[in-house]
Design a protein around this motif. Structure first.
Motif, PDB file in Angstrom:
ATOM      1  N   LYS A  54     -25.763  14.398 -40.670  1.00  0.00           N
ATOM      2  CA  LYS A  54     -24.481  14.016 -40.087  1.00  0.00           C
ATOM      3  C   LYS A  54     -23.840  15.197 -39.366  1.00  0.00           C
ATOM      4  O   LYS A  54     -23.261  15.030 -38.283  1.00  0.00           O
ATOM      5  CB  LYS A  54     -23.545  13.483 -41.175  1.00  0.00           C
ATOM      6  CG  LYS A  54     -22.230  12.973 -40.596  1.00  0.00           C
ATOM      7  CD  LYS A  54     -21.425  12.174 -41.580  1.00  0.00           C
ATOM      8  CE  LYS A  54     -20.170  11.609 -40.928  1.00  0.00           C
ATOM      9  NZ  LYS A  54     -19.384  10.753 -41.831  1.00  0.00           N
ATOM     10  N   PHE A  58     -22.686  15.253 -35.484  1.00  0.00           N
ATOM     11  CA  PHE A  58     -21.343  15.614 -35.042  1.00  0.00           C
ATOM     12  C   PHE A  58     -21.378  16.804 -34.072  1.00  0.00           C
ATOM     13  O   PHE A  58     -20.545  16.902 -33.179  1.00  0.00           O
ATOM     14  CB  PHE A  58     -20.465  15.961 -36.250  1.00  0.00           C
ATOM     15  CG  PHE A  58     -19.702  14.786 -36.809  1.00  0.00           C
ATOM     16  CD1 PHE A  58     -20.279  13.527 -36.888  1.00  0.00           C
ATOM     17  CD2 PHE A  58     -18.402  14.932 -37.263  1.00  0.00           C
ATOM     18  CE1 PHE A  58     -19.577  12.440 -37.395  1.00  0.00           C
ATOM     19  CE2 PHE A  58     -17.690  13.854 -37.768  1.00  0.00           C
ATOM     20  CZ  PHE A  58     -18.279  12.607 -37.844  1.00  0.00           C
ATOM     21  N   SER A  64     -20.136  11.746 -30.926  1.00  0.00           N
ATOM     22  CA  SER A  64     -19.404  12.461 -31.968  1.00  0.00           C
ATOM     23  C   SER A  64     -17.916  12.479 -31.656  1.00  0.00           C
ATOM     24  O   SER A  64     -17.519  12.616 -30.492  1.00  0.00           O
ATOM     25  CB  SER A  64     -19.929  13.894 -32.072  1.00  0.00           C
ATOM     26  OG  SER A  64     -19.048  14.695 -32.850  1.00  0.00           O
ATOM     27  N   LYS A  69     -17.258  21.045 -29.877  1.00  0.00           N
ATOM     28  CA  LYS A  69     -18.515  21.129 -30.623  1.00  0.00           C
ATOM     29  C   LYS A  69     -18.990  22.569 -30.788  1.00  0.00           C
ATOM     30  O   LYS A  69     -19.663  22.898 -31.771  1.00  0.00           O
ATOM     31  CB  LYS A  69     -19.594  20.285 -29.937  1.00  0.00           C
ATOM     32  CG  LYS A  69     -19.295  18.784 -29.931  1.00  0.00           C
ATOM     33  CD  LYS A  69     -20.423  18.012 -29.269  1.00  0.00           C
ATOM     34  CE  LYS A  69     -20.190  16.525 -29.325  1.00  0.00           C
ATOM     35  NZ  LYS A  69     -18.959  16.110 -28.615  1.00  0.00           N
ATOM     36  N   TYR A 181     -13.167   8.341 -37.925  1.00  0.00           N
ATOM     37  CA  TYR A 181     -13.215   9.220 -36.756  1.00  0.00           C
ATOM     38  C   TYR A 181     -11.829   9.715 -36.347  1.00  0.00           C
ATOM     39  O   TYR A 181     -11.684  10.811 -35.798  1.00  0.00           O
ATOM     40  CB  TYR A 181     -13.870   8.488 -35.584  1.00  0.00           C
ATOM     41  CG  TYR A 181     -15.380   8.574 -35.558  1.00  0.00           C
ATOM     42  CD1 TYR A 181     -16.096   9.009 -36.673  1.00  0.00           C
ATOM     43  CD2 TYR A 181     -16.097   8.219 -34.419  1.00  0.00           C
ATOM     44  CE1 TYR A 181     -17.476   9.082 -36.650  1.00  0.00           C
ATOM     45  CE2 TYR A 181     -17.494   8.290 -34.379  1.00  0.00           C
ATOM     46  CZ  TYR A 181     -18.177   8.715 -35.506  1.00  0.00           C
ATOM     47  OH  TYR A 181     -19.547   8.806 -35.475  1.00  0.00           O
ATOM     48  N   TYR A 184     -10.638  13.194 -37.074  1.00  0.00           N
ATOM     49  CA  TYR A 184     -11.124  14.314 -36.269  1.00  0.00           C
ATOM     50  C   TYR A 184     -10.734  14.203 -34.796  1.00  0.00           C
ATOM     51  O   TYR A 184     -10.830  15.182 -34.056  1.00  0.00           O
ATOM     52  CB  TYR A 184     -12.652  14.402 -36.388  1.00  0.00           C
ATOM     53  CG  TYR A 184     -13.120  14.466 -37.811  1.00  0.00           C
ATOM     54  CD1 TYR A 184     -12.853  15.583 -38.606  1.00  0.00           C
ATOM     55  CD2 TYR A 184     -13.807  13.404 -38.394  1.00  0.00           C
ATOM     56  CE1 TYR A 184     -13.262  15.640 -39.934  1.00  0.00           C
ATOM     57  CE2 TYR A 184     -14.223  13.459 -39.716  1.00  0.00           C
ATOM     58  CZ  TYR A 184     -13.943  14.572 -40.479  1.00  0.00           C
ATOM     59  OH  TYR A 184     -14.343  14.612 -41.792  1.00  0.00           O
TER      60      TYR A 184
END
Length: 213
Positions: A54, A58, A64, A69, A181, A184
């Motif tokens: 996971k 992500f 994601s 990132k 989600y 985030y």
């Protein structure tokens, strides 16, 4: 004397019957628990592997919810604990057409099928959670005593594995509980758990949450 003998035999058979039905709980829970027994070491390894996958998703996927990132350090979790993987008795709804209108974090609504209530004991407490169904996915949307403290305030989710789902029991694995989600990325709309799915105990399993700036 023969009358007493038959009386004792009858009492013995009655005791056996009580033990039999207590063991199987009318819903095969005890046998299911035995069937679903796991090796703790192997289980923790499997959970760890899934979490690594996971994190990679992500970190790299275009789907994601993580926008930055390059600075993503990975999700944080409670340590895998087999004690939070329980076999629950299911109480299906007699009326299979019952619906639940779930409010979303953006103010919209989503309609789920009411599938059943999952009843189980955890940390010495009797627990009852509503299981909802959307297409072929069986979900539990819940809050607990860690919500807005150690975990996301909007609640967490988990899915039930259809392979371990029968008419009368299901494996509920809180180690697989995850944040929506919208925890985030606020551009996502996420279902808000129904009030009845607020547990009085702390579920220290699954995804944790640290608010970001």
């Amino acid at each position: 004397m023969p009358k007493n003998k038959f009386l004792l035999v009858g009492l013995f058979l009655a005791v056996l019957a009580v033990l039999y039905f207590s063991f199987f709980d009318g819903g095969n829970i005890a046998s299911s628990a035995a069937d679903d027994a796991i090796n703790p070491k192997t289980y923790r390894q499997q959970v760890g592997d899934e979490r690594k996958k996971k994190n990679e998703f992500f970190r790299t996927s275009a789907e994601s919810p993580i926008t930055d990132k390059a600075n993503f350090k990975g999700l944080i979790y409670f340590a895998p604990d087999p004690a939070y993987r329980v076999v629950a008795r299911l109480e299906p709804f007699a009326d299979k057409t019952q619906k639940l209108v779930v409010r979303m974090s953006d103010g919209s609504e989503e309609v789920y099928d009411k599938y059943a209530h999952a009843v189980f004991s955890l940390n010495g407490e009797a627990c009852r959670l509503l299981v909802v169904k959307l297409q072929d996915t069986y979900s539990v949307l819940f809050r607990d005593a860690t919500s807005n403290k150690e975990t996301y305030g909007g609640g967490r989710y988990l899915e039930l594995d259809p392979a371990k789902l029968t008419d009368n029991h299901a494996v509920v694995d809180f180690n697989a509980a995850y944040n929506p989600y919208c925890a985030y990325n606020p551009t996502y709309a996420c279902p808000i758990p129904p009030a009845e799915n607020t547990l009085p105990i702390a579920i220290r399993a699954g995804e944790r949450y640290v608010p970001h700036d």
